[in-house]
Design a protein around this motif. Structure first.
Motif, PDB file in Angstrom:
ATOM      1  N   ILE B   9      -5.482  -4.100  -3.592  1.00 37.17           N
ATOM      2  CA  ILE B   9      -4.402  -3.761  -2.671  1.00 37.17           C
ATOM      3  C   ILE B   9      -4.595  -2.319  -2.218  1.00 37.17           C
ATOM      4  O   ILE B   9      -5.204  -1.517  -2.917  1.00 37.17           O
ATOM      5  CB  ILE B   9      -2.996  -3.958  -3.294  1.00 37.17           C
ATOM      6  N   ASP B  10      -4.057  -2.039  -1.085  1.00 37.40           N
ATOM      7  CA  ASP B  10      -4.218  -0.732  -0.485  1.00 37.40           C
ATOM      8  C   ASP B  10      -3.113   0.195  -1.009  1.00 37.40           C
ATOM      9  O   ASP B  10      -1.952   0.058  -0.643  1.00 37.40           O
ATOM     10  CB  ASP B  10      -4.115  -0.881   1.045  1.00 37.40           C
ATOM     11  N   LEU B  11      -3.510   1.116  -1.887  1.00 38.02           N
ATOM     12  CA  LEU B  11      -2.521   1.977  -2.526  1.00 38.02           C
ATOM     13  C   LEU B  11      -1.972   3.041  -1.578  1.00 38.02           C
ATOM     14  O   LEU B  11      -1.046   3.759  -1.928  1.00 38.02           O
ATOM     15  CB  LEU B  11      -3.099   2.613  -3.782  1.00 38.02           C
ATOM     16  N   GLU B  12      -2.589   3.142  -0.409  1.00 38.42           N
ATOM     17  CA  GLU B  12      -2.001   4.071   0.562  1.00 38.42           C
ATOM     18  C   GLU B  12      -0.795   3.421   1.220  1.00 38.42           C
ATOM     19  O   GLU B  12       0.096   4.095   1.717  1.00 38.42           O
ATOM     20  CB  GLU B  12      -3.037   4.457   1.624  1.00 38.42           C
ATOM     21  N   LYS B  13      -0.796   2.088   1.222  1.00 45.00           N
ATOM     22  CA  LYS B  13       0.312   1.374   1.865  1.00 45.00           C
ATOM     23  C   LYS B  13       1.367   0.912   0.877  1.00 45.00           C
ATOM     24  O   LYS B  13       2.530   0.777   1.215  1.00 45.00           O
ATOM     25  CB  LYS B  13      -0.237   0.143   2.615  1.00 45.00           C
ATOM     26  N   TRP B  14       0.939   0.651  -0.364  1.00 41.17           N
ATOM     27  CA  TRP B  14       1.859   0.058  -1.341  1.00 41.17           C
ATOM     28  C   TRP B  14       2.068   0.953  -2.547  1.00 41.17           C
ATOM     29  O   TRP B  14       1.144   1.638  -2.979  1.00 41.17           O
ATOM     30  CB  TRP B  14       1.333  -1.298  -1.827  1.00 41.17           C
ATOM     31  N   GLU B  15       3.255   0.882  -3.081  1.00 40.99           N
ATOM     32  CA  GLU B  15       3.547   1.622  -4.302  1.00 40.99           C
ATOM     33  C   GLU B  15       3.972   0.631  -5.381  1.00 40.99           C
ATOM     34  O   GLU B  15       4.790  -0.263  -5.130  1.00 40.99           O
ATOM     35  CB  GLU B  15       4.657   2.631  -4.069  1.00 40.99           C
ATOM     36  N   ILE B  16       3.424   0.800  -6.583  1.00 37.84           N
ATOM     37  CA  ILE B  16       3.804  -0.058  -7.717  1.00 37.84           C
ATOM     38  C   ILE B  16       4.922   0.637  -8.493  1.00 37.84           C
ATOM     39  O   ILE B  16       4.876   1.843  -8.698  1.00 37.84           O
ATOM     40  CB  ILE B  16       2.600  -0.250  -8.661  1.00 37.84           C
ATOM     41  N   VAL B  17       5.923  -0.143  -8.859  1.00 36.40           N
ATOM     42  CA  VAL B  17       7.035   0.412  -9.645  1.00 36.40           C
ATOM     43  C   VAL B  17       7.149  -0.376 -10.950  1.00 36.40           C
ATOM     44  O   VAL B  17       7.242  -1.608 -10.925  1.00 36.40           O
ATOM     45  CB  VAL B  17       8.368   0.330  -8.864  1.00 36.40           C
ATOM     46  N   VAL B  18       7.085   0.332 -12.060  1.00 37.77           N
ATOM     47  CA  VAL B  18       7.105  -0.340 -13.361  1.00 37.77           C
ATOM     48  C   VAL B  18       8.178   0.279 -14.262  1.00 37.77           C
ATOM     49  O   VAL B  18       8.341   1.496 -14.294  1.00 37.77           O
ATOM     50  CB  VAL B  18       5.724  -0.208 -14.066  1.00 37.77           C
ATOM     51  N   CYS B 208       7.063  -5.825 -19.467  1.00 41.45           N
ATOM     52  CA  CYS B 208       7.041  -4.914 -18.320  1.00 41.45           C
ATOM     53  C   CYS B 208       7.674  -5.545 -17.094  1.00 41.45           C
ATOM     54  O   CYS B 208       7.446  -6.700 -16.767  1.00 41.45           O
ATOM     55  CB  CYS B 208       5.638  -4.416 -18.035  1.00 41.45           C
ATOM     56  N   ASN B 209       8.495  -4.747 -16.446  1.00 39.03           N
ATOM     57  CA  ASN B 209       9.117  -5.145 -15.187  1.00 39.03           C
ATOM     58  C   ASN B 209       8.319  -4.520 -14.055  1.00 39.03           C
ATOM     59  O   ASN B 209       8.207  -3.295 -13.978  1.00 39.03           O
ATOM     60  CB  ASN B 209      10.564  -4.645 -15.147  1.00 39.03           C
ATOM     61  N   VAL B 210       7.757  -5.397 -13.226  1.00 37.75           N
ATOM     62  CA  VAL B 210       6.870  -4.910 -12.176  1.00 37.75           C
ATOM     63  C   VAL B 210       7.431  -5.295 -10.809  1.00 37.75           C
ATOM     64  O   VAL B 210       7.863  -6.427 -10.595  1.00 37.75           O
ATOM     65  CB  VAL B 210       5.451  -5.535 -12.317  1.00 37.75           C
ATOM     66  N   SER B 211       7.436  -4.339  -9.892  1.00 42.14           N
ATOM     67  CA  SER B 211       7.757  -4.660  -8.509  1.00 42.14           C
ATOM     68  C   SER B 211       6.867  -3.793  -7.616  1.00 42.14           C
ATOM     69  O   SER B 211       6.232  -2.851  -8.098  1.00 42.14           O
ATOM     70  CB  SER B 211       9.232  -4.417  -8.201  1.00 42.14           C
ATOM     71  N   VAL B 212       6.807  -4.135  -6.348  1.00 41.87           N
ATOM     72  CA  VAL B 212       6.028  -3.329  -5.395  1.00 41.87           C
ATOM     73  C   VAL B 212       6.914  -3.032  -4.188  1.00 41.87           C
ATOM     74  O   VAL B 212       7.897  -3.737  -3.941  1.00 41.87           O
ATOM     75  CB  VAL B 212       4.752  -4.062  -4.919  1.00 41.87           C
ATOM     76  N   ARG B 213       6.572  -1.977  -3.488  1.00 45.03           N
ATOM     77  CA  ARG B 213       7.299  -1.653  -2.257  1.00 45.03           C
ATOM     78  C   ARG B 213       6.378  -0.868  -1.350  1.00 45.03           C
ATOM     79  O   ARG B 213       5.429  -0.211  -1.820  1.00 45.03           O
ATOM     80  CB  ARG B 213       8.557  -0.847  -2.581  1.00 45.03           C
ATOM     81  N   PRO B 214       6.656  -0.917  -0.048  1.00 42.89           N
ATOM     82  CA  PRO B 214       5.832  -0.136   0.872  1.00 42.89           C
ATOM     83  C   PRO B 214       5.958   1.347   0.532  1.00 42.89           C
ATOM     84  O   PRO B 214       7.073   1.809   0.258  1.00 42.89           O
ATOM     85  CB  PRO B 214       6.445  -0.431   2.244  1.00 42.89           C
TER      86      PRO B 214
END
Lengths: 484, 477
Positions: B9-18, B208-214
């Motif tokens: 995934i493109d980490l410039e576009k997406w942020e992982i939240v844990v 672990c609780n994982v979500s992603v966001r732009p």
């Protein structure tokens, strides 16, 4: 068959004679076993009579006496236990199919204390299944009959323990009181029944119905016997986190203190609608008797008690739904097989529990469920606080309070089994003390129009057992002649 | 970044939240509510008693040692330690003896804190609460899951073992950071003596609780909770897999559903356990068999006063004393060598050399027994030119394995420092004997330097200090 209380030796008399060597514990035991043998087929007070265990206990007491030791305040006194108190290696069923045949690996704290006091545990008494009921008709092993009129219920849920005392099978017994389960059957069987302050008697080894309300207490033919028994079983137990960490009150030395100057409040809300006229009349006579003995009596309103029944039928089933979850067929008790674990649990509980138990589990689970907690369980807790507060206000003006124990005398079998609400109303006068955690005692006081016993209830503030017993002793001596 | 299947995934576009929930088994002598022994292993169903089995009539009594350890952890995580109470969490499962778990719900013992990662990042801690562990089911036959097993066995040894559930805030932004958080938490738990931190024995278990966001947005995405993460490695893999899965879904125009998912170590994927709608209604209510716990200021302050210096504070202390970057102190603190280093620096050793040795040459556990004075002497001998770097490393290894002073070991190994005048003679002889090479050196062929240094080393059997030789050669130019 009918029999009258008071015609058998009291626990105190027995203990005195055994300690002095006048009689042996074994002789006392055989007398009682003989009475059980001749009459319990009809009464069905016992689920299980511990003949062998009781004989060896009595022998041990006799050896102690012979050796010059003091076997304790209940030396050689036969005692019956409601079948929800754990007894090591002896069946403990709660009168439920689901626990049929289960033998606990330990004794309840009260059983240990009885042993230390020299008592002889003689058997386990019938009850409404898991203490849910007011007539002992909810026992999976058949009902208990009221020794005062065998066509009628003994009350419940501790009906077996009340009947055992009323029938002379034992001079004293233990029951448990969650909403009136000691006091109501005591009233209906014409014996004394005590619900102590919450935390006064250890619940360790008492099979839980509603943990925040359950309390073990004595049945006896006399107030003095009930006092001795309560003194033996009460007191701090580190094994029960809700046990009061203070010495328990001295009761016996104060039974003759009298009520001169005692301020007594007659609870208005428990004298009107829903209370039979003869019951209300005897209660007023009890008030008059106390006044004649030197007390002052006034009516007092405790408004919140009218919500007691509603709050109780949320709190008690909610706790029960959780307490009874463990009967799942996995570890102990009866198991009904299924194709999967879920099916096994489902079948075990479906077949193992009776209707009233299922009804309350469903009620309780519903009251706790997401989205309903605040409206039901949460609100019931607020009512509990309110009841406690209203009692506290009353106890600023009064030392003890007075009310009927049960709205009616003993009713015929089947009278209320089809209408749960009518059955629940039996406990309208007893429930508020459980919700508040306070003590109360039921003392026989005359008879109803049907000739059956009526009980009057003395209520006291938390840890107020001493004055409660003194008042009860005055009532006992002022009670009209035995019911005819 | 990429997941196990190689998707990226493109980490410039997406942020992982844990956000992590860590269950730590507390190292108490007995269980949370009974006197049955708290011990890993053992024959099945031997560390049990009436309460462990949920026998009728049994009652819980709170273990004071568990409360003490929970207070320690709370203070170490900068939480407020508060009056707390227990509740019942109701659900039916064979390895849950009472078919309810005694846990803390509304009022946990430890509230609102944080911990600091070695790189200085601060991760919030929402709460930490006490609860009892369940037994352990083994499903025999089928796929090893309850639904298709032939039969199941249950070991209740673990039932009732005290757990502290430490609920972290969703402040973590990468798989590596998640691993760092768990490592740090583990160090803290071990430092305060609350847990042995053995993930492989289940002493620490992570959900672990994982979500992603732009990237650039602040709203949290729909999260999935991933269970069965049993090592730091699988924690990293599970987060990366899950992030890729969620980004792929969103990129394909789908919505992420709130789910509980199961990490499968073998196929490197997460699998759906249940959706939010299928989640149990736990019917929480206050545990009537227990009373409120109010630890009180006095107890809390007594525990605070007895706390050891914690890893983050030790890193800061070492960084300040040595002038070395904070992040580089982590490994030294993790090995517990910070006290040794501080003492050596205090005794005059060069801080950077001291930490370099601790980082590269002191992985042996016996290093903890090094005498700080001896360690300082060694570092000083090296910086003073009495030992070469290579010699210093060898002497240090000898000090760790068999003790002794660096001077004695150096002498025994023949690592006598060369006298400079002696070395000068050797260098001058060499220049005289190699005129062609020397000429090339003078003309600027730096590669010839190596030839000269090598010859000097050969003549001195390695005793010469390379740096000194270089200096001498340059001075002859």
């Amino acid at each position: 068959m009918t029999s009258k209380p008071g015609t058998y030796p009291t626990a105190i008399d027995i203990a005195v004679s055994v300690r002095s060597g006048e009689r042996t514990a074994s002789e006392v035991l055989e007398d009682h076993l003989a009475r059980i043998g001749s009459s319990d087929a009809e009464i069905h007070a016992f689920n299980h009579v511990m003949v062998d265990e009781a004989r060896s206990t009595a022998e041990a007491v006799d050896s102690a006496v012979e050796a010059g030791e003091n076997p304790g305040p209940l030396a050689g006194v036969p005692v019956a236990l409601k079948d929800n108190m754990c007894t090591r290696a002896v069946p403990t069923t709660c009168s439920s199919r689901i626990l049929e045949g289960w033998k606990p690996p330990y004794d309840a704290t009260v059983v240990q204390r009885l042993g230390v006091a020299g008592a002889v545990v003689i058997g386990k008494t019938n009850m409404d299944e898991f203490a849910m009921g007011s007539s002992t008709e909810n026992s999976a092993f058949g009902p208990t009959r009221n020794p005062r009129d065998t066509s009628r219920v003994p009350g419940g849920s501790s009906g077996g323990s009340a009947a055992a005392v009323a029938a002379g099978f034992v001079p004293i017994s233990l029951g448990s009181d969650t909403g009136g389960s000691i006091r109501q059957p005591a009233a209906l069987c014409g014996v004394v029944g005590v619900k102590p302050t919450y935390g006064a008697v250890s619940r360790l080894g008492l099979i839980a119905f509603a943990s925040s309300l359950d309390q073990i207490g004595p049945f006896a033919n006399t107030v003095a016997d009930a006092a001795v028994l309560l003194e033996v079983i009460a007191g701090h137990d580190p094994g029960d986190s809700t046990s009061i960490d203070e010495p328990f009150a001295e009761l016996s030395p104060h039974l003759d203190d009298g009520v001169v100057g005692t301020r007594i409040g007659l609870i208005t809300e428990m004298m009107g609608e829903g209370i039979d006229a003869d019951v209300a009349a005897r209660t007023r006579e009890a008030a008059d008797a106390l006044e004649a003995a030197g007390a002052t009596v006034e009516e007092v309103s405790i408004p919140a008690v009218t919500y007691g029944l509603s709050a109780y039928y949320l709190v008690a089933p909610a706790e029960a739904s959780s307490n009874l979850a463990r009967y799942d067929g996995v570890r102990y008790g009866n198991r009904v097989e299924g194709n999967t674990t879920d099916e096994m649990m489902f079948a075990t509980r479906t077949q193992g529990f009776g209707d009233e138990v299922k009804r309350r589990i469903m009620l309780g689970a519903y009251a706790l469920s997401a989205g309903y907690y605040d409206a039901f369980y949460g609100k019931a807790l607020k009512v509990r606080t309110l009841i406690r507060a209203d009692f506290q206000v009353a106890y600023e003006k009064f030392d003890v309070l007075l009310s009927p124990t049960s709205p009616s005398t003993a009713f015929p079998f089947g009278d209320k089994t089809s209408d749960p609400m009518a059955m629940y109303l039996n406990d309208v006068c007893t429930i508020p003390t459980n919700l508040a955690g306070h003590p109360a005692i039921s003392v026989p006081f005359g008879a109803g129009d049907d000739g059956l016993p009526i009980g009057v209830q003395v209520l006291a503030p938390p840890r107020g057992e001493q004055q409660m017993f003194t008042t009860a002793a005055v009532l006992e001596s002022a009670a009209p002649g035995d019911a005819e | 970044m990429s997941d196990a299947t190689g998707t990226t995934i493109d980490l410039e576009k997406w942020e992982i939240v844990v956000g992590l929930e860590v269950h730590a088994e507390l190292s108490t002598r007995t269980k949370l509510f009974s006197s049955a022994i708290n011990q890993f292993g053992g024959e099945p169903n031997t560390n049990i008693d009436p309460l462990t089995l949920g026998l009728p009539g049994s009652l819980p009594v709170l273990n004071e040692q568990a409360v003490e350890l929970a207070i320690r952890v709370g203070l170490a995580l900068n939480c407020t330690v508060q009056p707390n109470e227990f509740s019942r969490k109701n659900y039916f499962y064979p390895d849950l003896p009472k078919d309810y778990q005694i846990s803390q719900f509304d009022r946990p013992i430890d509230d609102e804190g944080h911990l600091e990662l070695p790189d200085g990042t601060v991760i919030g801690v929402e709460r930490a609460h006490l609860e009892e562990d369940t037994g352990k089911s083994t499903h025999v036959g089928g796929g090893g899951r309850i639904h298709d097993a032939g039969h199941s066995t249950i070991d209740y040894n673990r039932a009732g073992v005290p757990l502290l559930e430490i609920v972290g805030k969703p402040d973590i932004r990468s798989a590596d950071q998640a691993k760092a958080y768990v490592s740090e938490l583990r160090s803290i738990l071990m430092a305060v003596g609350a847990s042995d931190g053995k993930m492989e024995e289940g002493s620490m278990r992570v959900d672990c609780n994982v979500s992603v966001r732009p990237r650039g947005t602040t709203e949290l995405g729909t999260r999935c909770e991933v269970k069965n993460v049993n090592s730091l490695r699988s924690l990293g893999r599970a987060i990366e897999y899950e992030a890729v899965r969620q980004v792929d879904m969103i990129s394909a125009g789908e919505r992420v559903q709130q789910q509980t998912r199961h990490w499968n170590e073998d196929d490197g994927r997460t699998h759906k356990l249940r959706s939010k709608e299928e989640a149990d209604d736990y019917r929480f209510f206050p545990e009537p068999d227990l009373v409120e716990v109010d630890p009180g200021e006095e107890w809390i302050e007594r525990v605070r006063a007895a706390l050891p210096v914690l890893p983050a504070a030790r890193r800061h202390r070492l960084s300040e004393a040595s002038g070395v970057d904070l992040a580089k102190t982590a490994i030294v603190v993790e090995r517990g060598l910070d006290e040794l280093c501080l003492a050596a620096i205090d005794a005059g050793a060069d801080p950077v050399r001291t930490l370099t040795h601790a980082e590269h040459n002191l992985s042996d556990e016996r290093s903890l027994d090094l005498d700080p004075g001896a360690f300082a002497s060694l570092v000083t001998m090296e910086t003073g030119g009495d030992l070469t770097a290579t010699q210093a490393k060898q002497v240090l290894a000898e000090m760790v394995s068999s003790g002794g002073s660096p001077a004695d070991i150096a002498r025994a190994k023949g690592f006598e420092a060369m006298d400079n005048s002696e070395l000068e003679g050797i260098v001058d002889d060499l220049i005289a004997g190699s005129p062609d090479e020397w000429q090339r050196f003078l003309e600027g062929d730096t590669k010839v330097m190596g030839f000269f240094v090598g010859q000097v080393m050969k003549a001195t059997r390695g005793q010469a200090d390379g740096k000194v030789v270089t200096k001498l050669l340059n001075s002859r130019r």
